[in-house]
Design an enzyme around this catalytic site. Structure first.
Site, PDB file in Angstrom:
ATOM      1  N   SER A 119       2.965  -1.023  -5.865  1.00 57.92           N
ATOM      2  CA  SER A 119       2.244  -2.220  -6.292  1.00 57.92           C
ATOM      3  C   SER A 119       2.328  -2.389  -7.806  1.00 57.92           C
ATOM      4  O   SER A 119       3.418  -2.530  -8.356  1.00 57.92           O
ATOM      5  CB  SER A 119       0.795  -2.144  -5.789  1.00 57.92           C
ATOM      6  OG  SER A 119       0.139  -3.375  -5.921  1.00 57.92           O
ATOM      7  N   GLU A 124       3.187  -9.368   3.478  1.00 56.42           N
ATOM      8  CA  GLU A 124       2.430  -9.304   2.224  1.00 56.42           C
ATOM      9  C   GLU A 124       2.820 -10.412   1.244  1.00 56.42           C
ATOM     10  O   GLU A 124       3.914 -10.976   1.299  1.00 56.42           O
ATOM     11  CB  GLU A 124       2.588  -7.943   1.563  1.00 56.42           C
ATOM     12  CG  GLU A 124       3.966  -7.625   1.020  1.00 56.42           C
ATOM     13  CD  GLU A 124       3.951  -6.343   0.193  1.00 56.42           C
ATOM     14  OE1 GLU A 124       3.233  -6.321  -0.817  1.00 56.42           O
ATOM     15  OE2 GLU A 124       4.651  -5.379   0.560  1.00 56.42           O
ATOM     16  N   HIS A 135       0.033  -4.308   2.621  1.00 58.13           N
ATOM     17  CA  HIS A 135       0.548  -3.940   1.304  1.00 58.13           C
ATOM     18  C   HIS A 135       0.352  -2.437   1.062  1.00 58.13           C
ATOM     19  O   HIS A 135      -0.740  -1.903   1.270  1.00 58.13           O
ATOM     20  CB  HIS A 135      -0.243  -4.768   0.277  1.00 58.13           C
ATOM     21  CG  HIS A 135       0.058  -4.477  -1.152  1.00 58.13           C
ATOM     22  ND1 HIS A 135       1.234  -4.824  -1.761  1.00 58.13           N
ATOM     23  CD2 HIS A 135      -0.700  -3.892  -2.118  1.00 58.13           C
ATOM     24  CE1 HIS A 135       1.204  -4.477  -3.027  1.00 58.13           C
ATOM     25  NE2 HIS A 135       0.048  -3.896  -3.271  1.00 58.13           N
TER      26      HIS A 135
END
Length: 366
Positions: A200, A303, A333
């Protein structure tokens, strides 16, 4: 008088949109490929045509988290979410030892699975929207990387926003990269195999850091792994909105932002970071993607950041860099956090293991 006010407003609006265009940088839509071409480039995985009990259990957990968060005053959200993230490793059976270390001035911990070779090292950069997360929150993942590489993982506790500017976290990643080249768990020692990985926001920092290392002519990583990375700080990907309803993790957190005009998002990002959103330091996809080490990107097809992954791969391949994109259906995610309960997490780590085996030199047997 009214005419003068209207003229002034028009001038201000013109300035607003002209500057917003400068903040956005070049249009990334050129890296959106037609369906068949996109399909040919990525490797797709799924455990079935519909959601199963494992998926529903994860969605239930995230739904309960969203409900609890909504009950709190806005001023308490960040503190609550930080505590939640740090609790994610609780109850897991982890094989590694976790040893605190000062990595050249950056707080970190060594993650050492049994038999870990101290010269084989992974720099792991955790996710959490640059404002949450820690080595503790990501021990499920860092434990797995130590097992897969047969080496030591340096999980860094880089400085977070809003207590620190985003640039501080970037500098911590760069400092840790330099440090890990010459230092292992047992002290000064050259590195024999190097992986840089993150998820991320940490995936963003991972891709930014390896591009910086290339420009600094530092020893390159043998392999790079980015899990559900955020690559585009200009937030221009279509899946930010089209996957809003299916992203059970990011959707509830960032839905209000998606309702803002794009120009307002660009200004907000600029004001928060004091840098243009298209600056490659913040947006790796806007940088030069030539001459990169082998990169593996894994993302969920459900996502919001799917376009960030797809566009990055397409631009990197056009620049001649070896980037593999793997996608999974029906997962959230950074679903890797739910290993080993989630079948797709086990699959993803198997694929990471195969990628690392191809990229890294064979372990030296003692």
């Amino acid at each position: 008088m009214i005419g003068s006010i209207l003229l002034a407003l028009l001038v201000l609006l013109l300035i607003w949109f002209v500057v917003a265009r400068m903040l956005a940088g070049p249009d990334l839509a050129a890296f959106d490929l037609p369906g068949s071409a996109a399909e040919a480039r990525r490797q797709r995985f799924a455990t079935g045509e519909s959601l199963n009990a494992e998926h529903r259990q994860v969605l239930k957990l995230l739904g309960e988290l969203s409900a609890q968060t909504r009950k709190l005053p806005l001023s308490q959200h960040l503190k609550f979410l930080r505590r939640f993230m740090d609790s994610l490793s609780e109850g897991h059976t982890l094989t590694a030892r976790f040893v605190p270390v000062d990595a050249g001035g950056v707080k970190a911990e060594w993650v050492l699975a049994p038999g870990a070779d101290s010269s084989r090292r992974t720099l792991y950069i955790h996710g959490g929207a640059w404002a949450m997360g820690s080595p503790l929150s990501h021990r499920v993942i860092t434990n797995k990387f130590s097992e897969l590489t047969g080496g030591a993982v340096l999980a860094i506790d880089y400085r977070l926003m809003p207590e620190h500017p985003r640039r501080a976290g970037i500098e911590d990643c760069r400092t840790a990269y330099r440090w890990i080249l010459d230092n292992g768990p047992e002290g000064p020692q050259p590195v024999s195999a190097l992986v840089v990985a993150g998820d991320s926001a940490g995936g963003n920092l991972t891709l930014s850091t390896v591009a910086w290392a290339r420009d600094q002519q530092l020893r390159p990583a043998n392999a790079v792994v980015a899990l559900s990375p955020a690559t585009d700080g200009t937030m221009s990907g279509k899946t930010l909105k089209s996957n809003l309803a299916t992203d059970a993790m990011l959707g509830p957190l960032f839905a209000p932002l998606t309702r803002l005009p794009h120009s307002a998002l660009l200004w907000l990002t600029f004001l928060l970071n004091r840098q243009r959103p298209c600056n490659p330091v913040l947006s790796p996809i806007h940088g030069d993607l030539a001459g990169l080490p082998p990169v593996l990107i894994q993302a969920s097809e459900d996502e919001m950041l799917l376009d960030d992954a797809q566009r990055y791969q397409n631009k990197a391949l056009a620049a001649g860099s070896p980037v593999t994109l793997q996608t999974w259906r029906h997962v959230v995610h950074v679903w890797h956090m739910f290993d080993p309960q989630l079948s797709e997490a086990r699959q993803a780590f198997e694929q990471i293991g195969q990628f690392l085996q191809r990229c890294l030199p064979a372990p030296q047997h003692k």
